[in-house]
Scaffold this motif. Structure first.
Motif, PDB file in Angstrom:
ATOM      1  N   TRP A 102       0.800  -1.220   0.000  1.00 18.06           N
ATOM      2  CA  TRP A 102       0.000   0.000   0.000  1.00 18.06           C
ATOM      3  C   TRP A 102       0.836   1.276   0.000  1.00 18.06           C
ATOM      4  N   HIS A 103       2.158   1.144  -0.083  1.00 17.20           N
ATOM      5  CA  HIS A 103       3.006   2.334  -0.086  1.00 17.20           C
ATOM      6  C   HIS A 103       2.645   3.293  -1.231  1.00 17.20           C
ATOM      7  N   PRO A 104       2.440   2.800  -2.468  1.00 20.23           N
ATOM      8  CA  PRO A 104       2.090   3.736  -3.547  1.00 20.23           C
ATOM      9  C   PRO A 104       0.765   4.461  -3.303  1.00 20.23           C
ATOM     10  N   LEU A 105      -0.205   3.773  -2.709  1.00 21.29           N
ATOM     11  CA  LEU A 105      -1.476   4.440  -2.440  1.00 21.29           C
ATOM     12  C   LEU A 105      -1.301   5.485  -1.351  1.00 21.29           C
ATOM     13  N   SER A 106      -0.488   5.176  -0.351  1.00 20.45           N
ATOM     14  CA  SER A 106      -0.196   6.150   0.693  1.00 20.45           C
ATOM     15  C   SER A 106       0.430   7.401   0.095  1.00 20.45           C
ATOM     16  N   THR A 107       1.330   7.200  -0.857  1.00 23.05           N
ATOM     17  CA  THR A 107       1.978   8.324  -1.536  1.00 23.05           C
ATOM     18  C   THR A 107       0.953   9.162  -2.290  1.00 23.05           C
TER      19      THR A 107
ATOM     20  N   SER B 162     -17.231   2.258  17.757  1.00 23.10           N
ATOM     21  CA  SER B 162     -16.421   3.175  16.947  1.00 23.10           C
ATOM     22  C   SER B 162     -16.312   2.654  15.513  1.00 23.10           C
ATOM     23  N   GLY B 163     -17.454   2.369  14.918  1.00 20.92           N
ATOM     24  CA  GLY B 163     -17.483   1.805  13.574  1.00 20.92           C
ATOM     25  C   GLY B 163     -16.875   2.731  12.536  1.00 20.92           C
ATOM     26  N   PRO B 164     -16.409   2.151  11.426  1.00 21.25           N
ATOM     27  CA  PRO B 164     -15.789   2.961  10.373  1.00 21.25           C
ATOM     28  C   PRO B 164     -16.814   3.831   9.652  1.00 21.25           C
ATOM     29  N   ALA B 165     -16.317   4.866   9.014  1.00 26.82           N
ATOM     30  CA  ALA B 165     -17.180   5.772   8.257  1.00 26.82           C
ATOM     31  C   ALA B 165     -17.392   5.286   6.828  1.00 26.82           C
ATOM     32  N   HIS B 166     -16.519   4.380   6.351  1.00 26.28           N
ATOM     33  CA  HIS B 166     -16.652   3.849   4.996  1.00 26.28           C
ATOM     34  C   HIS B 166     -15.841   2.562   4.902  1.00 26.28           C
ATOM     35  N   LEU B 167     -16.348   1.610   4.114  1.00 27.94           N
ATOM     36  CA  LEU B 167     -15.634   0.362   3.857  1.00 27.94           C
ATOM     37  C   LEU B 167     -15.433   0.212   2.352  1.00 27.94           C
ATOM     38  N   PHE B 168     -14.172   0.030   1.945  1.00 24.58           N
ATOM     39  CA  PHE B 168     -13.830  -0.247   0.544  1.00 24.58           C
ATOM     40  C   PHE B 168     -13.370  -1.701   0.461  1.00 24.58           C
ATOM     41  N   VAL B 169     -13.995  -2.465  -0.431  1.00 26.45           N
ATOM     42  CA  VAL B 169     -13.642  -3.875  -0.605  1.00 26.45           C
ATOM     43  C   VAL B 169     -13.239  -4.087  -2.061  1.00 26.45           C
ATOM     44  N   SER B 170     -12.069  -4.651  -2.263  1.00 25.43           N
ATOM     45  CA  SER B 170     -11.505  -4.775  -3.607  1.00 25.43           C
ATOM     46  C   SER B 170     -11.185  -6.231  -3.929  1.00 25.43           C
ATOM     47  N   GLY B 171     -11.562  -6.673  -5.124  1.00 21.36           N
ATOM     48  CA  GLY B 171     -11.146  -7.970  -5.630  1.00 21.36           C
ATOM     49  C   GLY B 171     -11.566  -9.151  -4.783  1.00 21.36           C
TER      50      GLY B 171
ATOM     51  N   VAL C 236     -20.622   1.234   1.639  1.00 19.68           N
ATOM     52  CA  VAL C 236     -19.641   0.277   1.129  1.00 19.68           C
ATOM     53  C   VAL C 236     -19.380   0.568  -0.339  1.00 19.68           C
ATOM     54  N   THR C 237     -18.123   0.594  -0.715  1.00 13.03           N
ATOM     55  CA  THR C 237     -17.718   0.712  -2.116  1.00 13.03           C
ATOM     56  C   THR C 237     -16.942  -0.539  -2.491  1.00 13.03           C
ATOM     57  N   ALA C 238     -17.386  -1.206  -3.561  1.00 14.56           N
ATOM     58  CA  ALA C 238     -16.693  -2.404  -4.047  1.00 14.56           C
ATOM     59  C   ALA C 238     -15.938  -2.053  -5.325  1.00 14.56           C
ATOM     60  N   LEU C 239     -14.728  -2.583  -5.451  1.00 12.71           N
ATOM     61  CA  LEU C 239     -13.894  -2.359  -6.628  1.00 12.71           C
ATOM     62  C   LEU C 239     -13.469  -3.721  -7.173  1.00 12.71           C
TER      63      LEU C 239
ATOM     64  N   GLY D  49       0.046  -0.549 -10.328  1.00 16.73           N
ATOM     65  CA  GLY D  49       0.453   0.530 -11.225  1.00 16.73           C
ATOM     66  C   GLY D  49      -0.625   1.567 -11.490  1.00 16.73           C
ATOM     67  N   ARG D  50      -1.768   1.451 -10.817  1.00 15.18           N
ATOM     68  CA  ARG D  50      -2.875   2.387 -11.070  1.00 15.18           C
ATOM     69  C   ARG D  50      -3.365   3.011  -9.767  1.00 15.18           C
ATOM     70  N   HIS D  51      -2.449   3.241  -8.872  1.00 20.94           N
ATOM     71  CA  HIS D  51      -2.851   3.726  -7.559  1.00 20.94           C
ATOM     72  C   HIS D  51      -3.424   5.133  -7.603  1.00 20.94           C
ATOM     73  N   ASP D  52      -3.050   5.909  -8.613  1.00 27.36           N
ATOM     74  CA  ASP D  52      -3.639   7.247  -8.728  1.00 27.36           C
ATOM     75  C   ASP D  52      -5.136   7.146  -9.014  1.00 27.36           C
ATOM     76  N   GLU D  53      -5.524   6.170  -9.842  1.00 29.47           N
ATOM     77  CA  GLU D  53      -6.943   5.975 -10.139  1.00 29.47           C
ATOM     78  C   GLU D  53      -7.691   5.487  -8.903  1.00 29.47           C
ATOM     79  N   ILE D  54      -7.087   4.563  -8.170  1.00 31.46           N
ATOM     80  CA  ILE D  54      -7.715   4.068  -6.955  1.00 31.46           C
ATOM     81  C   ILE D  54      -7.815   5.196  -5.932  1.00 31.46           C
ATOM     82  N   ALA D  55      -6.763   5.998  -5.844  1.00 34.20           N
ATOM     83  CA  ALA D  55      -6.761   7.117  -4.911  1.00 34.20           C
ATOM     84  C   ALA D  55      -7.878   8.102  -5.242  1.00 34.20           C
ATOM     85  N   ALA D  56      -8.158   8.291  -6.520  1.00 33.94           N
ATOM     86  CA  ALA D  56      -9.224   9.224  -6.911  1.00 33.94           C
ATOM     87  C   ALA D  56     -10.583   8.734  -6.421  1.00 33.94           C
ATOM     88  N   VAL D  57     -10.826   7.430  -6.535  1.00 32.41           N
ATOM     89  CA  VAL D  57     -12.086   6.867  -6.053  1.00 32.41           C
ATOM     90  C   VAL D  57     -12.182   7.011  -4.538  1.00 32.41           C
ATOM     91  N   VAL D  58     -11.118   6.633  -3.858  1.00 29.25           N
ATOM     92  CA  VAL D  58     -11.117   6.706  -2.386  1.00 29.25           C
ATOM     93  C   VAL D  58     -11.273   8.150  -1.925  1.00 29.25           C
TER      94      VAL D  58
END
Length: 246
Positions: A33-38, A109-118, A188-191, A229-238
Motif C-alpha cells: 500500500w506504499h504507492p497508495l499512501s503516496t 467506533s465503527g468505520p465511516a466507509h468500507l472499501f472492498v476490492s477484488g 460500502v464501495t466495491a472495486l 500501477g494504477r494507484h492514482d486511479e484508486i486514490a481518486a475513487v477513495v
C-alpha cells in the motif's frame, strides 16, 4: 501488544482530517500500500496493516483465522482519535477489513466507509482449496493471479520465506465461516477488475447487502490485481468518498 507490530505509516500525517486503514491480500504485506499512501498524502493519513509471518515479521507464526486477524487489528488501532476512520482491503484483505468493521461497530467506533476490492461478498461462499496445493502448483496459482513477480518465487530463498505465510493465509480463508449477511452502519464501495478470474462483477456487487448507506461498484479494466500501477486511479475513487466525510 504494540501497534508498531501491526501498523505501518509510510507518510504520517497527523493533520490529515481522515484515516484510512489498508489490508493486504493473501501473502501480501503492508508495503503493497506504499504507492497508495503516496498518492493520498497529505489529505489522508494511511495506515497499512502488517500481518505476522512476512517482511519484518517473518519470524512470527502466521495467524490461523480471519476473525483472529481482525481482532488483533482492532486491538492495534486502539482508541479513536476523533477523525473519521475508513477501511480498505484487497482480496483476503477485504474480508479482514469487513470483520474489522464489524468489531469496531460492536465497540462503538465503527468505520465511516468500507472499501472492498477484488473479493466476493462473504455470503458467496465457495470451497477454498488453494492451501492444499503442492509447492509448484501454489506458485503457479500465485503467478497466474499476477500479484507477484514470477522471478521472485523462482528464488528458493524467497520461496522459503514467502510460501508459509501465503499458504497460511489461504488456509485462514478456507476456515472462514461468516455470519449471515447484516448491513454495516456505513456505506460500502466495491472495486473489481473486469477480467478478474476469481471475483466476478456480480460477486462484487453482492457487497451491496452489507452496506448501511450508499453502495457503489467501480469496475476497472484488468485482472485480480487490476490496481497494480494504477494507484492514482484508486486514490481518486477513495478520495471522492473520503472528502464527503469531512
Amino acid at each position: 501488544m504494540s501497534s508498531d507490530r501491526w501498523i505501518r505509516r509510510y507518510h504520517p500525517t497527523e493533520s490529515a482530517p481522515v484515516r484510512l486503514v489498508c489490508f493486504p491480500h493473501a501473502g501480501g504485506s503492508a508495503s503493497y500500500w506504499h504507492p497508495l499512501s503516496t498518492a493520498l498524502r497529505p489529505e489522508v493519513d494511511v495506515l497499512a496493516v502488517q500481518y505476522p509471518g512476512r517482511q519484518d515479521r517473518f519470524t512470527e507464526t502466521p495467524l490461523a483465522g480471519i476473525t483472529e486477524l481482525a481482532a488483533q487489528v482492532v486491538a492495534a488501532l486502539g482508541r479513536p482519535d476523533g477523525r473519521p476512520l475508513a477501511l480498505l482491503g484487497h482480496s483476503m484483505g477485504a474480508v479482514i477489513a469487513y470483520e474489522t468493521a464489524r468489531r469496531l461497530e460492536r465497540a462503538g467506533s465503527g468505520p465511516a466507509h468500507l472499501f472492498v476490492s477484488g473479493r466476493r461478498a462473504p455470503d458467496r461462499g465457495r470451497p477454498e482449496t488453494v492451501h492444499l496445493l503442492g509447492e509448484e502448483e501454489l506458485v503457479a496459482h500465485t503467478a497466474a493471479l499476477g500479484g507477484t513477480d514470477p522471478s521472485l518465487l523462482a528464488d528458493p530463498e524467497i520461496r522459503a520465506l514467502a510460501l508459509p505465510a501465503l499458504r497460511a493465509d489461504y488456509a485462514a480463508l478456507a476456515g472462514y465461516r461468516p455470519d449471515p449477511p447484516r448491513p454495516l452502519g456505513c456505506p460500502v464501495t466495491a472495486l473489481v477488475g473486469d477480467a478478474d478470474p476469481v471475483t466476478s462483477e456480480d460477486d462484487a456487487r453482492a457487497w451491496e447487502q452489507y452496506s448501511g448507506g450508499e453502495f457503489e461498484l467501480d469496475v476497472f479494466s484488468g485482472g485480480h490485481f487490476y490496481l497494480n500501477g494504477r494507484h492514482d486511479e484508486i486514490a481518486a475513487v477513495v478520495s471522492r468518498h473520503l472528502k464527503a466525510l469531512v
